[in-house]
Design an enzyme around this catalytic site. Structure first.
Site, mmCIF file in Angstrom:
data_model
loop_
_atom_site.group_PDB
_atom_site.id
_atom_site.type_symbol
_atom_site.label_atom_id
_atom_site.label_comp_id
_atom_site.label_asym_id
_atom_site.label_seq_id
_atom_site.Cartn_x
_atom_site.Cartn_y
_atom_site.Cartn_z
ATOM 1 N N ASP A 61 0.834 -1.202 0.000
ATOM 2 C CA ASP A 61 0.000 0.000 0.000
ATOM 3 C C ASP A 61 0.867 1.249 0.000
ATOM 4 O O ASP A 61 0.624 2.198 -0.757
ATOM 5 C CB ASP A 61 -0.919 -0.016 1.225
ATOM 6 C CG ASP A 61 -1.706 1.275 1.377
ATOM 7 O OD1 ASP A 61 -2.592 1.535 0.551
ATOM 8 O OD2 ASP A 61 -1.422 2.030 2.328
ATOM 9 N N GLU A 127 -2.150 -5.381 -3.432
ATOM 10 C CA GLU A 127 -1.185 -4.622 -2.628
ATOM 11 C C GLU A 127 -0.124 -5.532 -2.033
ATOM 12 O O GLU A 127 1.059 -5.157 -1.961
ATOM 13 C CB GLU A 127 -1.919 -3.859 -1.529
ATOM 14 C CG GLU A 127 -2.754 -2.711 -2.059
ATOM 15 C CD GLU A 127 -3.506 -1.966 -0.972
ATOM 16 O OE1 GLU A 127 -3.853 -0.801 -1.192
ATOM 17 O OE2 GLU A 127 -3.750 -2.568 0.108
#
Length: 235
Positions: A61, A127
């Site tokens: 992320d 992610e």
């Protein structure tokens, strides 16, 4: 040591996917295998509390947001912070990452308990894959792959950036569900060529969360809400 307790895709299948989609040959295949283990299917041992992709998701992320921010900063040299933040929020929002992950075919590799079907699993896995890629190949290679192999290949960026997202409504709905009070305060902070410039500030339970400027109050509110959503990880 075999740390995977659930049936996993074969190493040959994962290696083929990494080569065909990302254009790489992995140095450390285990880190990519870990990226596909959802927390519902994690195992535990005495050394590592839980063997799943949550830590890789956290790392991915951060890397993804940095890469997208850098890409937009260079692509739109005349845009100010507010519009850049809004565009980044659009690209990395969970809905778009879910779709991107599915187009890539990541759903074929995810290990998850049959009864567990969270809406965010595809984007979370994407992610985690970025986190694994960063650990295995470093930042520069990861950046190149994210932009050229993923975003520009599997996502229509022009369409995404033209989409209108009502971040203010999203934020208000979230605070209502949490039983929190939200307030937007706007004020004029200057003039430019006869146009008023407004500053919008977002407060939740009296605490300052984010602010943004624009020549229209509603747009300033949306930009401030976009920043707040990003800060609260609601995108």
């Amino acid at each position: 040591m075999n740390i995977f307790v659930k049936k996993h895709s074969s190493e040959k299948e994962i290696t083929k996917f990494l080569k065909n989609v990302l254009g790489i040959r992995p140095k450390n295949l285990d880190v990519y295998k870990m990226a596909f283990i959802h927390s519902s299917a994690s195992s535990k041992n005495a050394v590592i509390n839980a063997l799943n992709n949550e830590r890789l998701e956290y790392l991915g992320d951060a890397v993804l947001n940095t890469v997208v921010a850098d890409f937009l900063f260079k692509k739109f040299p005349l845009h100010l912070e507010g519009p850049l933040t809004e565009m980044r929020s659009k690209i990395v929002c969970r809905d778009h990452l879910n779709k991107l992950s599915y187009k890539m075919g990541l759903n074929k590799f995810v290990i998850i308990e049959p009864k567990c079907r969270p809406n965010s699993i595809q984007g979370d896995t994407f992610e985690a894959l970025i986190g694994a890629l960063y650990l295995d190949k470093g930042y520069n290679k990861t950046k190149s792959i994210i932009i050229n192999k993923l975003l520009l290949t599997f996502m229509d960026l022009d369409t995404v950036l033209r989409e209108e997202h009502n971040y203010k409504s999203k934020l208000i709905n979230w605070t209502q569900k949490k039983g929190l009070k939200i307030k937007f305060e706007s004020k004029t902070i200057g003039n430019s060529n006869g146009r008023k410039l407004f500053l919008s500030q977002c407060f939740i339970n009296g605490n300052f969360i984010a602010e943004a400027e624009d020549f229209k109050v509603k747009k300033a509110d949306q930009l401030a809400a976009a920043k707040a959503c990003e800060k609260l990880q609601l995108t």
